[in-house]
Write a protein that holds these residues in place. Structure first.
Motif, PDB file in Angstrom:
ATOM      1  N   ASP A   1       8.715  85.189   9.941  1.00 54.10           N
ATOM      2  CA  ASP A   1       9.444  83.971   9.599  1.00 54.10           C
ATOM      3  C   ASP A   1       9.399  83.020  10.779  1.00 54.10           C
ATOM      4  O   ASP A   1       9.557  83.443  11.928  1.00 54.10           O
ATOM      5  CB  ASP A   1      10.930  84.253   9.321  1.00 54.10           C
ATOM      6  N   VAL A   2       9.201  81.747  10.486  1.00 54.46           N
ATOM      7  CA  VAL A   2       9.396  80.679  11.455  1.00 54.46           C
ATOM      8  C   VAL A   2      10.554  79.867  10.882  1.00 54.46           C
ATOM      9  O   VAL A   2      10.434  79.302   9.793  1.00 54.46           O
ATOM     10  CB  VAL A   2       8.142  79.800  11.628  1.00 54.46           C
ATOM     11  N   ILE A   3      11.676  79.860  11.591  1.00 48.50           N
ATOM     12  CA  ILE A   3      12.889  79.226  11.081  1.00 48.50           C
ATOM     13  C   ILE A   3      13.297  78.109  12.032  1.00 48.50           C
ATOM     14  O   ILE A   3      13.483  78.337  13.221  1.00 48.50           O
ATOM     15  CB  ILE A   3      14.034  80.253  10.946  1.00 48.50           C
ATOM     16  N   ARG A   4      13.442  76.906  11.480  1.00 47.67           N
ATOM     17  CA  ARG A   4      13.886  75.747  12.256  1.00 47.67           C
ATOM     18  C   ARG A   4      15.343  75.450  11.912  1.00 47.67           C
ATOM     19  O   ARG A   4      15.733  75.525  10.743  1.00 47.67           O
ATOM     20  CB  ARG A   4      13.041  74.523  11.938  1.00 47.67           C
TER      21      ARG A   4
ATOM     22  N   ASP B   1       9.253  77.722   2.499  1.00 49.87           N
ATOM     23  CA  ASP B   1       7.828  77.739   2.220  1.00 49.87           C
ATOM     24  C   ASP B   1       7.319  79.159   2.370  1.00 49.87           C
ATOM     25  O   ASP B   1       7.105  79.640   3.481  1.00 49.87           O
ATOM     26  CB  ASP B   1       7.116  76.790   3.191  1.00 49.87           C
ATOM     27  N   LEU B   2       7.167  79.848   1.234  1.00 46.00           N
ATOM     28  CA  LEU B   2       6.599  81.190   1.211  1.00 46.00           C
ATOM     29  C   LEU B   2       5.091  81.022   1.148  1.00 46.00           C
ATOM     30  O   LEU B   2       4.543  80.576   0.140  1.00 46.00           O
ATOM     31  CB  LEU B   2       7.130  81.967   0.003  1.00 46.00           C
ATOM     32  N   ARG B   3       4.421  81.323   2.250  1.00 49.11           N
ATOM     33  CA  ARG B   3       2.986  81.036   2.395  1.00 49.11           C
ATOM     34  C   ARG B   3       2.142  82.083   1.672  1.00 49.11           C
ATOM     35  O   ARG B   3       1.544  82.969   2.286  1.00 49.11           O
ATOM     36  CB  ARG B   3       2.608  80.980   3.876  1.00 49.11           C
ATOM     37  N   ILE B   4       2.124  81.935   0.357  1.00 54.62           N
ATOM     38  CA  ILE B   4       1.320  82.782  -0.512  1.00 54.62           C
ATOM     39  C   ILE B   4       0.627  81.839  -1.487  1.00 54.62           C
ATOM     40  O   ILE B   4       1.262  80.916  -2.015  1.00 54.62           O
ATOM     41  CB  ILE B   4       2.199  83.799  -1.276  1.00 54.62           C
ATOM     42  N   ALA B   5      -0.654  82.081  -1.743  1.00 56.74           N
ATOM     43  CA  ALA B   5      -1.393  81.226  -2.668  1.00 56.74           C
ATOM     44  C   ALA B   5      -0.642  81.125  -3.990  1.00 56.74           C
ATOM     45  O   ALA B   5      -0.245  82.131  -4.574  1.00 56.74           O
ATOM     46  CB  ALA B   5      -2.795  81.785  -2.892  1.00 56.74           C
TER      47      ALA B   5
ATOM     48  N   PHE C   1       6.810  92.010 -10.790  1.00 57.64           N
ATOM     49  CA  PHE C   1       7.310  90.767 -10.202  1.00 57.64           C
ATOM     50  C   PHE C   1       6.129  89.868  -9.885  1.00 57.64           C
ATOM     51  O   PHE C   1       4.985  90.324  -9.807  1.00 57.64           O
ATOM     52  CB  PHE C   1       8.154  91.032  -8.945  1.00 57.64           C
ATOM     53  N   VAL C   2       6.426  88.593  -9.709  1.00 53.30           N
ATOM     54  CA  VAL C   2       5.385  87.593  -9.457  1.00 53.30           C
ATOM     55  C   VAL C   2       5.598  86.994  -8.080  1.00 53.30           C
ATOM     56  O   VAL C   2       6.708  86.604  -7.723  1.00 53.30           O
ATOM     57  CB  VAL C   2       5.417  86.485 -10.530  1.00 53.30           C
ATOM     58  N   LEU C   3       4.517  86.936  -7.325  1.00 55.49           N
ATOM     59  CA  LEU C   3       4.470  86.196  -6.061  1.00 55.49           C
ATOM     60  C   LEU C   3       3.255  85.292  -6.143  1.00 55.49           C
ATOM     61  O   LEU C   3       2.133  85.775  -6.313  1.00 55.49           O
ATOM     62  CB  LEU C   3       4.323  87.131  -4.857  1.00 55.49           C
ATOM     63  N   GLY C   4       3.500  84.015  -6.052  1.00 54.59           N
ATOM     64  CA  GLY C   4       2.388  83.070  -6.140  1.00 54.59           C
ATOM     65  C   GLY C   4       1.738  83.135  -7.503  1.00 54.59           C
ATOM     66  O   GLY C   4       2.395  83.021  -8.528  1.00 54.59           O
ATOM     67  N   ARG C   5       0.443  83.394  -7.517  1.00 55.79           N
ATOM     68  CA  ARG C   5      -0.317  83.460  -8.767  1.00 55.79           C
ATOM     69  C   ARG C   5      -0.622  84.887  -9.188  1.00 55.79           C
ATOM     70  O   ARG C   5      -1.510  85.114 -10.014  1.00 55.79           O
ATOM     71  CB  ARG C   5      -1.637  82.712  -8.602  1.00 55.79           C
ATOM     72  N   VAL C   6       0.088  85.860  -8.615  1.00 56.34           N
ATOM     73  CA  VAL C   6      -0.211  87.257  -8.915  1.00 56.34           C
ATOM     74  C   VAL C   6       1.030  87.966  -9.437  1.00 56.34           C
ATOM     75  O   VAL C   6       2.120  87.830  -8.888  1.00 56.34           O
ATOM     76  CB  VAL C   6      -0.762  87.980  -7.654  1.00 56.34           C
TER      77      VAL C   6
ATOM     78  N   VAL D   1       0.403  90.208   1.855  1.00 55.45           N
ATOM     79  CA  VAL D   1       0.244  90.469   0.426  1.00 55.45           C
ATOM     80  C   VAL D   1      -0.752  91.590   0.155  1.00 55.45           C
ATOM     81  O   VAL D   1      -0.689  92.226  -0.898  1.00 55.45           O
ATOM     82  CB  VAL D   1      -0.127  89.196  -0.364  1.00 55.45           C
ATOM     83  N   ASP D   2      -1.659  91.860   1.093  1.00 57.20           N
ATOM     84  CA  ASP D   2      -2.574  92.991   0.914  1.00 57.20           C
ATOM     85  C   ASP D   2      -1.797  94.308   0.852  1.00 57.20           C
ATOM     86  O   ASP D   2      -2.145  95.201   0.086  1.00 57.20           O
ATOM     87  CB  ASP D   2      -3.617  93.041   2.033  1.00 57.20           C
ATOM     88  N   THR D   3      -0.737  94.413   1.640  1.00 58.26           N
ATOM     89  CA  THR D   3       0.100  95.618   1.593  1.00 58.26           C
ATOM     90  C   THR D   3       0.788  95.717   0.234  1.00 58.26           C
ATOM     91  O   THR D   3       0.884  96.806  -0.346  1.00 58.26           O
ATOM     92  CB  THR D   3       1.143  95.603   2.728  1.00 58.26           C
ATOM     93  N   ILE D   4       1.269  94.598  -0.278  1.00 58.61           N
ATOM     94  CA  ILE D   4       1.904  94.606  -1.600  1.00 58.61           C
ATOM     95  C   ILE D   4       0.881  95.006  -2.662  1.00 58.61           C
ATOM     96  O   ILE D   4       1.151  95.857  -3.519  1.00 58.61           O
ATOM     97  CB  ILE D   4       2.525  93.231  -1.919  1.00 58.61           C
ATOM     98  N   ARG D   5      -0.300  94.429  -2.597  1.00 54.17           N
ATOM     99  CA  ARG D   5      -1.368  94.735  -3.562  1.00 54.17           C
ATOM    100  C   ARG D   5      -1.745  96.215  -3.488  1.00 54.17           C
ATOM    101  O   ARG D   5      -1.854  96.885  -4.526  1.00 54.17           O
ATOM    102  CB  ARG D   5      -2.593  93.861  -3.288  1.00 54.17           C
ATOM    103  N   THR D   6      -1.913  96.739  -2.291  1.00 55.72           N
ATOM    104  CA  THR D   6      -2.298  98.135  -2.109  1.00 55.72           C
ATOM    105  C   THR D   6      -1.244  99.087  -2.671  1.00 55.72           C
ATOM    106  O   THR D   6      -1.572 100.175  -3.130  1.00 55.72           O
ATOM    107  CB  THR D   6      -2.508  98.426  -0.604  1.00 55.72           C
ATOM    108  N   ASN D   7       0.010  98.679  -2.644  1.00 61.05           N
ATOM    109  CA  ASN D   7       1.103  99.526  -3.105  1.00 61.05           C
ATOM    110  C   ASN D   7       1.552  99.190  -4.524  1.00 61.05           C
ATOM    111  O   ASN D   7       2.684  99.497  -4.907  1.00 61.05           O
ATOM    112  CB  ASN D   7       2.279  99.425  -2.131  1.00 61.05           C
ATOM    113  N   SER D   8       0.666  98.588  -5.293  1.00 58.48           N
ATOM    114  CA  SER D   8       0.964  98.255  -6.686  1.00 58.48           C
ATOM    115  C   SER D   8      -0.025  98.962  -7.596  1.00 58.48           C
ATOM    116  O   SER D   8      -1.168  99.203  -7.217  1.00 58.48           O
ATOM    117  CB  SER D   8       0.849  96.743  -6.900  1.00 58.48           C
ATOM    118  N   LEU D   9       0.450  99.286  -8.821  1.00 58.65           N
ATOM    119  CA  LEU D   9      -0.464  99.867  -9.805  1.00 58.65           C
ATOM    120  C   LEU D   9      -1.513  98.844 -10.206  1.00 58.65           C
ATOM    121  O   LEU D   9      -2.697  99.172 -10.325  1.00 58.65           O
ATOM    122  CB  LEU D   9       0.320 100.320 -11.055  1.00 58.65           C
TER     123      LEU D   9
END
Length: 176
Positions: free
Chosen positions: A141-144, A64-68, A121-126, A159-167
């Motif tokens: 990560d929370v790993i069971r 479960d990658l917790r990204i919208a 690349f695509v993560l979630g809806r972006v 994801v804000d860091t990813i967004r900030t470092n994207s064109l």
């Protein structure tokens, strides 16, 4: 009578100490086992081999990658395919662990992911278009674990860091 109560009290203290030592020894063994499971899992990710990573997951595993917009992946094959995509999108994937906390059947890992994706690349809806400059993304990560394998992995990325470092970071249409 006071003498008898003192003996019972001392015996109870001694029993509590033995139980406590036994519980501590079990915790240490469990912790050593968990540490080994986590080390094996980290080595699999370090190998960058999706098959090796997925082999350490239960057949009914959930990622479960917790990204919208990201849907949880269920099953070893679905998880393997998602991990392959993550590694494809970031071929220089490397992580540095900053903190680890162990539970009886889970681990929480804080880490930093080295990013330098060569293509959009695509993560979630972006859809992100990279700048070609490397950067670092904080993650948790929370790993069971169940029966020595990963039964669930929940990942939180900044994801804000990813967004900030994207064109650009363009929202995509939600599936209908």
């Amino acid at each position: 009578m006071a003498f008898g109560r003192n003996i019972v009290f001392v015996a109870a203290l001694a029993l509590a100490a033995v139980i406590s030592q036994s519980a501590a020894a079990q915790t240490e063994r469990a912790s050593a086992t968990m540490q080994q499971l986590v080390a094996n899992y980290a080595a699999a990710w370090g190998s960058r081999a999706p098959d090796r990573i997925a082999a350490l997951h239960t057949p009914d595993t959930v990622f479960d990658l917790r990204i919208a917009g990201e849907m949880p992946q269920t099953g070893r094959q679905a998880v393997r395919e998602r991990f392959a995509r993550i590694l494809r999108d970031n071929p220089g994937y490397a992580s540095t662990v900053t903190k680890v906390e162990f539970g009886p059947d889970f681990v929480v890992i804080e880490y930093r992911i080295a990013m330098n994706p060569p293509a959009p690349f695509v993560l979630g809806r972006v859809r992100y278009v990279p700048t070609a400059e490397p950067y670092v993304v904080p993650a948790i990560d929370v790993i069971r674990f169940r029966d020595g394998l990963v039964s669930e992995k929940v990942t939180f990325l900044d994801v804000d860091t990813i967004r900030t470092n994207s064109l650009t970071a363009d929202a995509m249409q939600a599936p209908k």
